[in-house]
Design an enzyme around this catalytic site. Structure first.
Site, mmCIF file in Angstrom:
data_model
loop_
_atom_site.group_PDB
_atom_site.id
_atom_site.type_symbol
_atom_site.label_atom_id
_atom_site.label_comp_id
_atom_site.label_asym_id
_atom_site.label_seq_id
_atom_site.Cartn_x
_atom_site.Cartn_y
_atom_site.Cartn_z
ATOM 1 N N ALA A 211 0.777 -1.235 0.000
ATOM 2 C CA ALA A 211 0.000 0.000 0.000
ATOM 3 C C ALA A 211 0.814 1.294 0.000
ATOM 4 O O ALA A 211 0.368 2.301 -0.537
ATOM 5 C CB ALA A 211 -0.948 0.007 1.195
ATOM 6 N N ALA A 212 1.964 1.294 0.644
ATOM 7 C CA ALA A 212 2.721 2.549 0.780
ATOM 8 C C ALA A 212 3.244 3.029 -0.576
ATOM 9 O O ALA A 212 3.567 2.201 -1.435
ATOM 10 C CB ALA A 212 3.889 2.324 1.745
ATOM 11 N N PRO A 213 3.275 4.359 -0.792
ATOM 12 C CA PRO A 213 3.003 5.448 0.153
ATOM 13 C C PRO A 213 1.526 5.850 0.283
ATOM 14 O O PRO A 213 1.221 6.800 0.984
ATOM 15 C CB PRO A 213 3.821 6.602 -0.425
ATOM 16 N N GLY A 214 0.637 5.166 -0.434
ATOM 17 C CA GLY A 214 -0.773 5.384 -0.167
ATOM 18 C C GLY A 214 -1.599 6.035 -1.256
ATOM 19 O O GLY A 214 -2.759 6.379 -1.013
ATOM 20 N N LYS A 216 -2.941 4.789 -4.063
ATOM 21 C CA LYS A 216 -4.107 3.970 -4.422
ATOM 22 C C LYS A 216 -5.001 3.726 -3.205
ATOM 23 O O LYS A 216 -6.229 3.726 -3.321
ATOM 24 C CB LYS A 216 -3.644 2.658 -5.046
ATOM 25 N N ASP A 234 1.893 -3.214 4.322
ATOM 26 C CA ASP A 234 3.214 -2.977 3.748
ATOM 27 C C ASP A 234 4.245 -3.518 4.738
ATOM 28 O O ASP A 234 3.987 -3.552 5.945
ATOM 29 C CB ASP A 234 3.462 -1.498 3.483
ATOM 30 N N ASP A 261 4.201 -8.684 5.890
ATOM 31 C CA ASP A 261 4.622 -9.159 4.580
ATOM 32 C C ASP A 261 3.417 -9.798 3.897
ATOM 33 O O ASP A 261 2.934 -10.850 4.319
ATOM 34 C CB ASP A 261 5.752 -10.181 4.735
ATOM 35 N N ASP A 280 -0.092 -4.243 -6.242
ATOM 36 C CA ASP A 280 0.843 -3.391 -6.977
ATOM 37 C C ASP A 280 2.221 -3.608 -6.347
ATOM 38 O O ASP A 280 2.685 -2.789 -5.545
ATOM 39 C CB ASP A 280 0.409 -1.929 -6.874
ATOM 40 N N CYS A 330 4.504 -0.412 -12.502
ATOM 41 C CA CYS A 330 4.973 0.791 -13.206
ATOM 42 C C CYS A 330 6.207 0.443 -14.032
ATOM 43 O O CYS A 330 7.207 1.162 -14.042
ATOM 44 C CB CYS A 330 5.272 1.924 -12.232
#
Length: 394
Positions: A211-214, A216, A234, A261, A280, A330
């Site tokens: 999730a980080a940095p947040g 999405k 995360d 994890d 992601d 990405c």
């Protein structure tokens, strides 16, 4: 062809091995165009308006009043586009400050240089006029030193160089009042689209596995009006701190942040069952722009792909039957994208599903169902390189 590959790789400061690898899938001409575009920022930076705190029209008016050249995105109704100007010539003048890759790429588009990103500042005194170069000696900006060499390298904190002229210029988004007050989040178009494709609803239980940095995570909260139950995982404590900071800044109230994890969620949280899962994972990031140079090897790419595969068992185990799993990266490499999709389809009860919005182009025709995938190319879509796949658990 080999000579051409070597010359072009050298000219763009990408490794010959990487150029050859990409050329196998995209061809020489397309690879040349992709890499040529990666070196530069997009024509516009996109910002997502946080409708939990402000309307798009309100933010648009506010930015225009600051004389920031801003337009509405033609399709995404919570997105504004800010013009990027350049390129401008940078003359090598004064003393030289060498910035690391990440810092140099930020300075390249107008950010100031902070001390942690400085590699060397030989002989620099406070108030000196300096030229900032990247690790390979490419000049990215001119500016005024705010600290001496001794202070920069010993204290390792604070503003090192105030940038006066950079190769590209745009509004410093994170310095805006709108950013500080949580009304906007700087996020690229494909990343914004990824959360939309997950089709979140206020009644969903949603898991964001990395999730980080947040970006999405907070967008999912926005799309569900702070009503869905979102679990943001995360395994980096420093990144989780940034995630919590963004959640608080944006006024998000429906997210539980958990240090864990995500490859083992099905073991560590056996009762967790999600309607939607967003995956992601860390990747080679070869689609990120601007990219001043890149020397990752094919071995690095394969290592990323093998790591990404490890998340799928957990993702599928915690996902309810009929639930949606969206996978995104990405990067542009097939090994981290289409080949990962092939692995997932062959090893888990998943089927590819049509995405609700396509702004990119379809996936590479190297697996069945490539027309359901979505790719973004920097040379074609004026975005970062990006990949999105949507699965349904059967």
């Amino acid at each position: 062809m080999a000579d051409n590959t070597c010359k072009l790789a050298e000219g763009t400061r990408f490794s010959e091995e990487l150029f050859s690898y990409l050329s196998k899938f995209f061809g020489f001409s397309k690879t040349s165009n992709i890499i040529g575009a990666l070196v530069h920022p997009p024509s516009f930076y996109s910002i997502r308006v946080n409708t939990l705190k402000a309307s798009v029209e309100e933010v648009y008016r506010s930015l225009c009043e600051k004389n920031i050249e801003t337009v509405f995105h033609p399709i995404l109704d919570d997105v504004l586009l800010i013009k990027v100007k350049g390129p401008f010539e940078i003359e090598v003048q004064g003393k030289i400050v060498v910035a690391d890759k990440k810092a140099a790429e930020s300075v390249y588009v107008g950010a100031d240089l902070y001390a942690p990103g400085v590699i060397s500042a030989k002989g620099v005194a406070r108030s000196d006029f300096v030229t900032i170069v990247d690790e390979k000696g490419f000049p990215v900006a001119n500016g005024i030193a705010m600290q001496s060499e001794v202070d920069i390298l010993n204290q390792r904190k604070g503003l090192a160089v105030k940038v006066l002229r950079s190769r590209y210029q745009s509004a410093s988004i994170r310095c805006l009042d709108e950013y500080a007050s949580g009304k906007i989040y700087d996020q690229n178009i494909p990343a914004i689209l990824t959360s939309i494709i997950l089709e979140p609803t206020p009644h969903d239980v949603i898991v964001d596995m990395c999730a980080a940095p947040g970006g999405k995570t907070t967008h999912l909260a926005q799309l569900t009006s702070n009503k869905a139950k979102i679990y943001a995982f995360d395994n980096s404590k420093s990144k989780i701190s940034k995630l919590i900071e963004n959640i608080n800044r944006l006024g998000v109230r429906n997210v539980s942040v958990i240090f864990s994890d995500s490859r083992y969620l099905h073991v560590d949280y056996p009762s967790l069952k999600a309607d939607k899962v967003l995956l992601d994972p860390p990747c080679s990031a070869l689609g990120v722009r601007p990219k001043l140079f890149e020397y990752k090897s094919v071995r690095d790419i394969i290592a990323c792909a093998q790591y990404q595969m490890q998340f799928f068992k957990s993702a599928v185990e915690i996902l309810k039957k009929g639930g949606i799993l969206v996978y995104s990266t990405c990067t542009i490499t097939p090994d981290e994208n289409e080949i990962i999709v092939k692995y997932a389809l062959e090893n888990f009860p998943l089927e590819l599903d049509k995405q609700i919005l396509y702004l990119g182009t379809q996936g590479l025709n190297i697996i069945k169902g490539s027309n359901l995938l979505q790719r973004f190319y920097p040379d074609e879509h004026d975005t970062p390189g990006y990949f999105i796949a949507k699965f349904v658990k059967v």
